[in-house]
Design a protein around this motif. Structure first.
Motif, PDB file in Angstrom:
ATOM      1  N   GLU A  30      -6.593  14.026   8.309  1.00  0.00           N
ATOM      2  CA  GLU A  30      -6.383  13.155   7.159  1.00  0.00           C
ATOM      3  C   GLU A  30      -7.374  13.518   6.067  1.00  0.00           C
ATOM      4  OE1 GLU A  30      -6.696   9.111   8.739  1.00  0.00           O
ATOM      5  OE2 GLU A  30      -4.610   8.876   8.102  1.00  0.00           O
ATOM      6  N   CYS A  31      -6.850  13.731   4.853  1.00  0.00           N
ATOM      7  CA  CYS A  31      -7.688  14.085   3.711  1.00  0.00           C
ATOM      8  C   CYS A  31      -7.270  13.264   2.498  1.00  0.00           C
ATOM      9  CB  CYS A  31      -7.506  15.558   3.334  1.00  0.00           C
ATOM     10  SG  CYS A  31      -7.891  16.756   4.620  1.00  0.00           S
ATOM     11  N   TYR A  32      -8.204  13.116   1.574  1.00  0.00           N
ATOM     12  CA  TYR A  32      -7.852  12.568   0.275  1.00  0.00           C
ATOM     13  C   TYR A  32      -7.331  13.717  -0.574  1.00  0.00           C
ATOM     14  CZ  TYR A  32     -10.598   8.503   1.668  1.00  0.00           C
ATOM     15  OH  TYR A  32     -11.083   7.403   2.313  1.00  0.00           O
ATOM     16  N   ALA A  33      -6.325  13.456  -1.394  1.00  0.00           N
ATOM     17  CA  ALA A  33      -5.774  14.477  -2.288  1.00  0.00           C
ATOM     18  C   ALA A  33      -5.526  13.844  -3.651  1.00  0.00           C
ATOM     19  CB  ALA A  33      -4.491  15.057  -1.722  1.00  0.00           C
ATOM     20  N   CYS A  34      -6.189  14.374  -4.672  1.00  0.00           N
ATOM     21  CA  CYS A  34      -6.040  13.858  -6.029  1.00  0.00           C
ATOM     22  C   CYS A  34      -6.714  14.832  -6.985  1.00  0.00           C
ATOM     23  CB  CYS A  34      -6.676  12.477  -6.154  1.00  0.00           C
ATOM     24  SG  CYS A  34      -8.448  12.447  -5.777  1.00  0.00           S
ATOM     25  N   SER A  35      -6.548  14.586  -8.265  1.00  0.00           N
ATOM     26  CA  SER A  35      -7.242  15.407  -9.258  1.00  0.00           C
ATOM     27  C   SER A  35      -7.670  14.534 -10.427  1.00  0.00           C
ATOM     28  CB  SER A  35      -6.348  16.551  -9.730  1.00  0.00           C
ATOM     29  OG  SER A  35      -5.193  16.047 -10.353  1.00  0.00           O
ATOM     30  N   TYR A  36      -8.710  14.991 -11.101  1.00  0.00           N
ATOM     31  CA  TYR A  36      -9.242  14.304 -12.266  1.00  0.00           C
ATOM     32  C   TYR A  36      -9.593  15.366 -13.310  1.00  0.00           C
ATOM     33  CZ  TYR A  36     -12.735  12.252 -15.339  1.00  0.00           C
ATOM     34  OH  TYR A  36     -13.434  11.856 -16.441  1.00  0.00           O
ATOM     35  N   LEU A  37      -9.302  15.086 -14.564  1.00  0.00           N
ATOM     36  CA  LEU A  37      -9.730  15.916 -15.689  1.00  0.00           C
ATOM     37  C   LEU A  37     -10.461  15.032 -16.689  1.00  0.00           C
ATOM     38  CD1 LEU A  37      -6.579  18.131 -16.328  1.00  0.00           C
ATOM     39  CD2 LEU A  37      -8.756  18.851 -15.342  1.00  0.00           C
ATOM     40  N   ASP A  38     -11.468  15.585 -17.342  1.00  0.00           N
ATOM     41  CA  ASP A  38     -12.225  14.850 -18.342  1.00  0.00           C
ATOM     42  C   ASP A  38     -11.268  14.196 -19.331  1.00  0.00           C
ATOM     43  OD1 ASP A  38     -14.401  13.929 -19.854  1.00  0.00           O
ATOM     44  OD2 ASP A  38     -14.394  15.736 -21.100  1.00  0.00           O
ATOM     45  N   GLY A  39     -11.420  12.911 -19.525  1.00  0.00           N
ATOM     46  CA  GLY A  39     -10.562  12.169 -20.441  1.00  0.00           C
ATOM     47  C   GLY A  39      -9.526  11.301 -19.741  1.00  0.00           C
ATOM     48  N   TYR A  40      -9.304  11.527 -18.428  1.00  0.00           N
ATOM     49  CA  TYR A  40      -8.360  10.668 -17.692  1.00  0.00           C
ATOM     50  C   TYR A  40      -8.912   9.248 -17.655  1.00  0.00           C
ATOM     51  CZ  TYR A  40      -5.437  14.353 -15.518  1.00  0.00           C
ATOM     52  OH  TYR A  40      -4.568  15.363 -15.279  1.00  0.00           O
ATOM     53  N   SER A  41      -8.030   8.274 -17.788  1.00  0.00           N
ATOM     54  CA  SER A  41      -8.481   6.890 -17.707  1.00  0.00           C
ATOM     55  C   SER A  41      -8.621   6.423 -16.254  1.00  0.00           C
ATOM     56  CB  SER A  41      -7.523   5.970 -18.465  1.00  0.00           C
ATOM     57  OG  SER A  41      -6.224   6.061 -17.905  1.00  0.00           O
ATOM     58  N   ASP A  42      -7.809   6.977 -15.352  1.00  0.00           N
ATOM     59  CA  ASP A  42      -7.882   6.615 -13.928  1.00  0.00           C
ATOM     60  C   ASP A  42      -8.956   7.484 -13.271  1.00  0.00           C
ATOM     61  OD1 ASP A  42      -7.588   5.988 -11.276  1.00  0.00           O
ATOM     62  OD2 ASP A  42      -5.436   6.417 -11.195  1.00  0.00           O
ATOM     63  N   MET A  43     -10.068   6.865 -12.915  1.00  0.00           N
ATOM     64  CA  MET A  43     -11.195   7.612 -12.360  1.00  0.00           C
ATOM     65  C   MET A  43     -11.354   7.410 -10.856  1.00  0.00           C
ATOM     66  SD  MET A  43     -13.862   7.473 -15.531  1.00  0.00           S
ATOM     67  CE  MET A  43     -15.000   8.461 -14.656  1.00  0.00           C
ATOM     68  N   ARG A  44     -10.329   6.870 -10.192  1.00  0.00           N
ATOM     69  CA  ARG A  44     -10.428   6.650  -8.742  1.00  0.00           C
ATOM     70  C   ARG A  44     -10.689   7.949  -7.993  1.00  0.00           C
ATOM     71  NH1 ARG A  44      -5.093   3.803  -7.180  1.00  0.00           N
ATOM     72  NH2 ARG A  44      -4.437   5.299  -8.747  1.00  0.00           N
ATOM     73  N   CYS A  45     -10.048   9.023  -8.402  1.00  0.00           N
ATOM     74  CA  CYS A  45     -10.249  10.299  -7.713  1.00  0.00           C
ATOM     75  C   CYS A  45     -11.714  10.717  -7.760  1.00  0.00           C
ATOM     76  CB  CYS A  45      -9.370  11.385  -8.342  1.00  0.00           C
ATOM     77  SG  CYS A  45      -9.485  12.971  -7.477  1.00  0.00           S
ATOM     78  N   LEU A  46     -12.327  10.520  -8.886  1.00  0.00           N
ATOM     79  CA  LEU A  46     -13.720  10.914  -9.074  1.00  0.00           C
ATOM     80  C   LEU A  46     -14.696   9.958  -8.415  1.00  0.00           C
ATOM     81  CD1 LEU A  46     -15.742  12.834 -10.445  1.00  0.00           C
ATOM     82  CD2 LEU A  46     -15.542  11.409 -12.496  1.00  0.00           C
ATOM     83  N   ASN A  47     -14.475   8.655  -8.546  1.00  0.00           N
ATOM     84  CA  ASN A  47     -15.483   7.670  -8.153  1.00  0.00           C
ATOM     85  C   ASN A  47     -15.150   6.797  -6.952  1.00  0.00           C
ATOM     86  OD1 ASN A  47     -17.108   8.406 -10.338  1.00  0.00           O
ATOM     87  ND2 ASN A  47     -15.963   7.064 -11.706  1.00  0.00           N
ATOM     88  N   ASN A  48     -13.891   6.748  -6.520  1.00  0.00           N
ATOM     89  CA  ASN A  48     -13.515   5.788  -5.479  1.00  0.00           C
ATOM     90  C   ASN A  48     -12.375   6.330  -4.615  1.00  0.00           C
ATOM     91  OD1 ASN A  48     -13.326   3.493  -3.946  1.00  0.00           O
ATOM     92  ND2 ASN A  48     -12.422   2.232  -5.563  1.00  0.00           N
ATOM     93  N   ALA A  49     -12.634   7.376  -3.879  1.00  0.00           N
ATOM     94  CA  ALA A  49     -11.591   8.010  -3.069  1.00  0.00           C
ATOM     95  C   ALA A  49     -11.006   7.049  -2.040  1.00  0.00           C
ATOM     96  CB  ALA A  49     -12.144   9.244  -2.362  1.00  0.00           C
ATOM     97  N   SER A  50     -11.784   6.121  -1.545  1.00  0.00           N
ATOM     98  CA  SER A  50     -11.279   5.206  -0.521  1.00  0.00           C
ATOM     99  C   SER A  50     -10.187   4.279  -1.055  1.00  0.00           C
ATOM    100  CB  SER A  50     -12.418   4.391   0.099  1.00  0.00           C
ATOM    101  OG  SER A  50     -13.043   3.612  -0.892  1.00  0.00           O
ATOM    102  N   ALA A  51     -10.042   4.207  -2.380  1.00  0.00           N
ATOM    103  CA  ALA A  51      -8.958   3.408  -2.971  1.00  0.00           C
ATOM    104  C   ALA A  51      -7.639   4.181  -2.974  1.00  0.00           C
ATOM    105  CB  ALA A  51      -9.320   3.012  -4.399  1.00  0.00           C
ATOM    106  N   LEU A  52      -7.691   5.453  -2.612  1.00  0.00           N
ATOM    107  CA  LEU A  52      -6.502   6.300  -2.592  1.00  0.00           C
ATOM    108  C   LEU A  52      -5.900   6.339  -1.195  1.00  0.00           C
ATOM    109  CD1 LEU A  52      -8.061   9.280  -4.541  1.00  0.00           C
ATOM    110  CD2 LEU A  52      -6.554   7.515  -5.473  1.00  0.00           C
ATOM    111  N   LYS A  53      -4.609   6.584  -1.124  1.00  0.00           N
ATOM    112  CA  LYS A  53      -3.953   6.730   0.176  1.00  0.00           C
ATOM    113  C   LYS A  53      -4.166   8.160   0.678  1.00  0.00           C
ATOM    114  CE  LYS A  53       0.314   6.477   2.549  1.00  0.00           C
ATOM    115  NZ  LYS A  53       1.287   5.799   3.091  1.00  0.00           N
ATOM    116  N   PRO A  54      -4.730   8.319   1.871  1.00  0.00           N
ATOM    117  CA  PRO A  54      -4.950   9.666   2.412  1.00  0.00           C
ATOM    118  C   PRO A  54      -3.619  10.361   2.737  1.00  0.00           C
ATOM    119  CG  PRO A  54      -6.079   7.991   3.728  1.00  0.00           C
ATOM    120  CD  PRO A  54      -5.218   7.274   2.746  1.00  0.00           C
ATOM    121  N   ILE A  55      -3.668  11.678   2.782  1.00  0.00           N
ATOM    122  CA  ILE A  55      -2.494  12.446   3.178  1.00  0.00           C
ATOM    123  C   ILE A  55      -2.672  12.957   4.592  1.00  0.00           C
ATOM    124  CG2 ILE A  55      -1.933  13.121   0.812  1.00  0.00           C
ATOM    125  CD1 ILE A  55      -3.059  15.927   1.526  1.00  0.00           C
ATOM    126  N   ASN A  56      -1.580  13.208   5.262  1.00  0.00           N
ATOM    127  CA  ASN A  56      -1.577  13.791   6.599  1.00  0.00           C
ATOM    128  C   ASN A  56      -1.528  15.306   6.416  1.00  0.00           C
ATOM    129  OD1 ASN A  56      -1.481  13.987   9.334  1.00  0.00           O
ATOM    130  ND2 ASN A  56       0.649  13.326   9.528  1.00  0.00           N
TER     131      ASN A  56
END
Length: 163
Positions: A30-56
């Protein structure tokens, strides 16, 4: 449903397929999978991975790649969490004239939940444990042994009821 000896063979094969399928699923990472680029308003990928649904993930490594500006280390240009068989860099820091890249790879469930700067294979996502990578992913032999034992017990039960 087949009757008699055919019923036994049919039940055997169904049980075998289910047991092996369960073992294969239990070996997934199980891993977290997401991306963030400077300027994105959604910063969960950068700051709060546990708020994301993990992938199998069926690959060998969970990973993070963090890109920072050299002259402003607090400015994250890009950030990614993913899973791969062969990461470009297992663990390391690469720097050029403008950017610093942190490459981190690990092999435990949810081990890529950290900030990307530190080694972390604890699975906690807190970034507090600093562990090295152990190459290769275990075959999960205990789960396979348990499946084989359950299959053997089922066969014994079925054979005893055939008489």
């Amino acid at each position: 449903m087949p009757q008699g000896r055919g019923s036994f063979i049919w039940t055997f094969y169904v049980t075998l397929v289910v047991s092996l399928g369960t073992t294969a699923l239990s070996n997934a990472l199980e891993c977290y999978a997401c991306s963030y680029l400077d300027g994105y308003s959604d910063m969960r990928c950068l700051n709060n991975a546990s708020a994301l649904k993990p992938i199998n993930c069926t690959k060998k490594y969970c990973l993070t790649v963090r890109q920072e500006a050299i002259h402003n280390a607090s400015k994250v240009i890009s950030f990614a969490r993913d899973c791969q068989d062969k990461p470009l860099v297992l663990n390391g820091v690469r720097t050029d004239a403008s950017f610093r890249f942190y490459f981190r790879s690990c092999q435990q469930n949810l081990c890529n939940g950290h900030n990307g700067r530190v080694y972390n294979s604890s699975g906690s996502g807190a970034g507090l444990n600093h562990n090295a990578i152990i190459p290769g992913k275990s075959g999960c032999s205990s789960a396979l042994s348990l499946s084989c034992l359950m299959l053997l017990l089922l066969l014994l039960f079925m054979c005893s009821s055939c008489n």
